[in-house]
Enzyme design. Structure first.
Site, PDB file in Angstrom:
ATOM      1  CE  LYS A   1       6.093  -4.341 -20.434  1.00 36.19           C
ATOM      2  NZ  LYS A   1       4.463  -4.574 -20.558  1.00 36.19           N
TER       3      LYS A   1
ATOM      4  CB  ALA B   1       2.239  -6.301 -26.619  1.00 33.49           C
ATOM      5  N   GLY B   2       0.380  -8.563 -27.568  1.00 33.70           N
ATOM      6  CA  GLY B   2      -0.397  -9.282 -28.875  1.00 33.70           C
ATOM      7  C   GLY B   2      -0.693 -10.761 -28.924  1.00 33.70           C
TER       8      GLY B   2
ATOM      9  CG  ASN C   1      -2.560  -8.574 -18.032  1.00 34.52           C
ATOM     10  OD1 ASN C   1      -2.758  -7.628 -17.664  1.00 34.52           O
ATOM     11  ND2 ASN C   1      -3.418  -9.585 -17.458  1.00 34.52           N
ATOM     12  CB  THR C   2      -5.458  -9.034 -22.633  1.00 34.96           C
ATOM     13  OG1 THR C   2      -5.190  -7.732 -22.447  1.00 34.96           O
ATOM     14  CG2 THR C   2      -6.823  -9.152 -23.196  1.00 34.96           C
TER      15      THR C   2
END
Length: 263
Positions: free
Chosen positions: A105, A192-193, A214-215
Site C-alpha cells: 500500500k 481514511a476518514g 484503523n482509527t
C-alpha cells in the site's frame, strides 16, 4: 455481500470474502489488536513498516507472531513517508522482510497537518514500484482523473480518501467517489476518514469495492465491539448497493394501495 463467496473482492488475482480491510495501529496491545481484527472478519491487514516490527528489529516483539501470514494477507504500507525515495525504499524493505511479497500500500504524504497525499510524488512512486514488479494499492485524494491514471499505470487498487486520516468525518465528497467508481477498471477502496459504522455503510452504498480503516476501530471505547459493527456495516452497505436503492422523491408517496379504500 455477507461474507458471500459468490461476490468476492478480487485484488491482484486473489479472491477475498471480506470487503473490510483493517490496520494495526493505536491499539493498547497486541492482544487487543488480534481480538479486534478477528471480530472484524478482515482478511487483509495493513502494517506500517516504519512504525511496526515485522522482523527488522529481531529483539522486539514481532506483530507477525500474532497476525500470521498464513492467516491474513499482510499489506505493508508506507505510512509516514513524505518523499518518493522513502516510500520506494520502505516498500522494498517490506518485500524483503516478507520473502518477496509484492503487494503493498503506497502512501506519500504532503504534510503532517492534513496527512493528505502528495499526488505528484505518489504518481512518481507508483510508476517506479509498478515497473519493479510491485502490486500497488495506492492511497490518493478523491480526484477521478488521477484515479483513472493510476489504474491505467498498473496499480491493482485505487484507494481514495473519504476524509483526512484519523479524522472520523466520514465520506465528505460522495460525488467524486461515485465518479471514481463509475470509471473504475480496478477495485476502488475507500481509505481514511471513516469514523463509525454508518460511514462505512455509506461508502459501500456508493459502489466502492471495500473500505480500509484503523482509527475508527482502534480509537473506539470498545474496539472489539466496533470491529464487529464495522463488519456488519460493510456487509449491509454492499448488499444495499447490489439491491439498488429506491429513487429519491421530492414528495410523499403512500406505501399502501390507494384503490379499494373503505368508506
Amino acid at each position: 455481500m455477507s461474507q458471500n463467496k459468490n461476490d468476492p473482492l478480487v485484488i491482484a488475482g486473489v479472491e477475498y470474502t471480506s470487503r473490510l480491510l483493517v490496520g494495526t495501529g493505536k491499539y493498547k496491545d497486541m492482544a487487543e489488536t488480534d481480538t479486534a481484527i478477528q471480530a472484524s472478519g478482515a482478511e487483509i491487514v495493513t502494517i506500517a513498516i516504519r512504525r511496526t516490527n515485522i522482523g527488522q528489529n529481531p529483539d522486539e516483539p514481532n506483530i507477525l507472531d500474532v497476525l500470521t501470514p498464513e492467516k491474513y494477507t499482510i499489506l505493508p504500507n508506507t505510512a509516514g513517508c513524505y518523499t518518493v525515495k522513502d516510500a520506494v525504499r520502505t516498500c522494498m524493505l517490506g518485500r524483503e522482510l516478507l520473502d518477496g511479497h509484492a503487494l503493498c500500500k503506497l502512501e506519500v504524504l504532503g504534510d503532517e497537518k492534513t496527512l493528505y497525499p502528495d499526488m505528484p510524488a505518489t504518481m512518481e512512486a507508483a510508476e517506479i514500484l509498478v515497473k519493479d514488479g510491485f502490486e500497488v494499492m495506492v492511497y490518493m485524494n478523491d480526484d477521478p482523473i488521477l484515479a483513472k491514471r493510476l489504474a491505467e499505470m498498473g496499480c491493482v487498487a485505487v484507494m481514495p480518501l473519504a476524509a483526512p486520516i484519523g479524522s472520523g468525518l466520514g465520506v465528505r465528497n460522495p460525488h467524486n467517489i461515485r465518479f471514481i467508481v463509475e470509471e473504475a477498471i480496478v477495485p476502488i477502496l475507500v481509505d481514511a476518514g471513516v469514523g463509525t459504522a454508518s460511514d462505512a455503510a455509506v461508502a459501500m452504498e456508493l459502489g466502492v469495492d471495500g473500505v480500509l480503516m484503523n482509527t475508527a476501530i482502534a480509537a473506539a471505547n470498545k474496539p472489539v465491539l466496533m470491529a464487529s459493527a464495522m463488519k456488519k456495516a460493510v456487509e449491509a452497505g454492499r448488499e444495499a448497493w447490489l439491491a439498488g436503492r429506491m429513487a429519491r422523491k421530492a414528495y410523499a408517496s403512500a406505501s399502501s394501495p390507494e384503490s379499494g379504500l373503505i368508506g
